[in-house]
Design an enzyme around this catalytic site. Structure first.
Site, PDB file in Angstrom:
ATOM      1  N   ARG A 123      15.060  37.792  73.841  1.00  0.00           N
ATOM      2  CA  ARG A 123      14.155  38.663  73.101  1.00  0.00           C
ATOM      3  C   ARG A 123      14.244  40.129  73.545  1.00  0.00           C
ATOM      4  O   ARG A 123      13.637  41.001  72.933  1.00  0.00           O
ATOM      5  CB  ARG A 123      12.701  38.188  73.277  1.00  0.00           C
ATOM      6  N   LYS A 124      15.006  40.393  74.597  1.00  0.00           N
ATOM      7  CA  LYS A 124      15.101  41.753  75.119  1.00  0.00           C
ATOM      8  C   LYS A 124      16.226  42.520  74.414  1.00  0.00           C
ATOM      9  O   LYS A 124      16.930  41.983  73.562  1.00  0.00           O
ATOM     10  CB  LYS A 124      15.307  41.724  76.629  1.00  0.00           C
TER      11      LYS A 124
END
Length: 387
Positions: free
Chosen positions: A190-191
């Protein structure tokens, strides 16, 4: 049978042939645990953020734990931080036997309210750990001034902040330089960039960097790379109790390919965020995130506050968007509202609680097509007209 409904995820990592080839290179090299690819990734990451040292680990939670452990945080100590963060922030404090002391957030930036910070510092405070939430940089100048006055180290939870910047005087500097004593990053999918999972600690202190390297590999006195390259027999020792917090060379190889993409990823994310901000200015009841002139976020997530001026509540809006094929997420969690932290007793953090309950995260990722973002915006306009 397909319904033909457009599906837009909340996030999607940017991975391609470059990453596949990098992983293949590491696999075929025969060295797949922590080795030369990790060393190269550390060097390249340090150069990217402007840090003197960078140490790769298995994830950001282990990075935070190592940071606090290396600073001597232990039972009876307190670490001032926010509840409004993924639970790993507080968990890392508890791994050390210490107690988190939660400070409320600013309702517009979703970061620690620096005006409330000093009141949270007490005789047992050992460290301050602000979170650059969703890639929105904290008010580091104010935090560091207070920390310096009290003689406290600052550990930046920069899990989401790869590529985010703050202005120091007349120049821009990336989060992770670091501006506190240590900064910790995540490479979760998700980064901004990903290694599948993974983390990094950056510091200007060579003695801390050496501690991280010793602790991440069971406290082993001789790294594998040195032992395997030695021309004479070497026997390692274990002078301290360490951890198995290593990153693999396969992960690091992927990270190096991802790091090369970072400038383009940041440009596209900032363009998408600017388009959202422009569109939301014409939709009453939806408030975009705030950012000061000395802050340049990476837009890891795009939080929007839903106010009573919007015809739907936050949860109703999320459901309506889902029915139109658009995935969203609620605002960032609060640790003090989770059962695992019920033993801390009742805690009132009104802005943190409102952020969790009234904020929606809209889809935003590097590969988001213009027509997909246009569909999200069109649906928001449509739902805003339902009065």
């Amino acid at each position: 049978m397909s319904t033909g409904l457009r599906k837009i995820p909340i996030a999607r990592p940017t991975l391609g042939e470059e990453e596949a080839e990098a992983a293949r290179r590491a696999i075929l090299s025969g060295w797949i645990t922590q080795g030369p690819e990790v060393a190269a990734f550390e060097e390249e990451f340090a150069a990217c953020v402007g840090a003197r040292h960078a140490c790769a680990v298995s994830n950001c939670t282990t990075a935070l734990h190592l940071a606090l452990h290396a600073l001597g945080v232990g039972p009876g100590d307190e670490v001032v931080t926010v509840s409004h963060s993924y639970i790993a922030t507080a968990n890392a404090i508890r791994y050390c036997g210490a107690t988190p002391v939660f400070v409320d957030v600013d309702p517009r930036t979703y970061n620690i309210d620096s005006t409330l910070l000093e009141a949270a510092i007490g005789p047992r405070t050992r460290t301050i750990m602000p979170v650059h939430q969703m890639g929105l940089p904290c008010d580091l100048a104010a935090i560091l001034e207070i920390a310096d006055r009290h003689g406290l180290p600052v550990v930046e939870d920069a899990a989401c902040a790869i590529g985010s910047e703050i202005r120091i005087g007349d120049r821009w500097e990336r989060i992770g330089r670091p501006h506190g004593m240590i900064a910790c990053f995540s490479f979760h999918p998700r980064k901004i960039i990903t290694t599948g999972d993974g983390g990094m600690l950056t510091t200007s202190d060579p003695s801390l960097d050496q501690k991280f390297r010793l602790l991440r590999q069971h406290g082993m006195s001789v790294p594998d790379t040195v032992r395997h390259a030695a021309r004479s027999v070497i026997f390692e020792e274990y002078p301290i109790v360490g951890f198995n917090y290593r990153m693999t060379d396969i992960q690091a190889a992927v990270g190096r390919a991802q790091l090369e993409r970072l400038p383009e990823i940041l440009d596209r994310r900032r363009a998408l965020a600017a388009r959202y901000a422009e569109a939301l200015s014409a939709i009453p009841g939806l408030i975009p995130p705030a950012c000061g002139p000395a802050q340049k976020p990476n837009h890891q997530s795009y939080p929007v506050r839903v106010t009573p001026a919007f015809p739907l509540g936050r949860d109703e809006l999320m459901q309506a968007l889902l029915e139109r094929g658009i995935s969203t997420r609620r605002g960032i969690m609060n640790t003090h509202q989770e059962p695992a932290y019920a033993d801390m007793g009742p805690i009132s953090l009104p802005h943190s609680e409102a952020a969790r309950d009234h904020v929606v995260l809209l889809p935003l990722f590097d590969g988001m097509a213009a027509e997909d973002q246009a569909h999200v915006i069109e649906c928001l306009h449509e739902l805003a007209s339902q009065r």
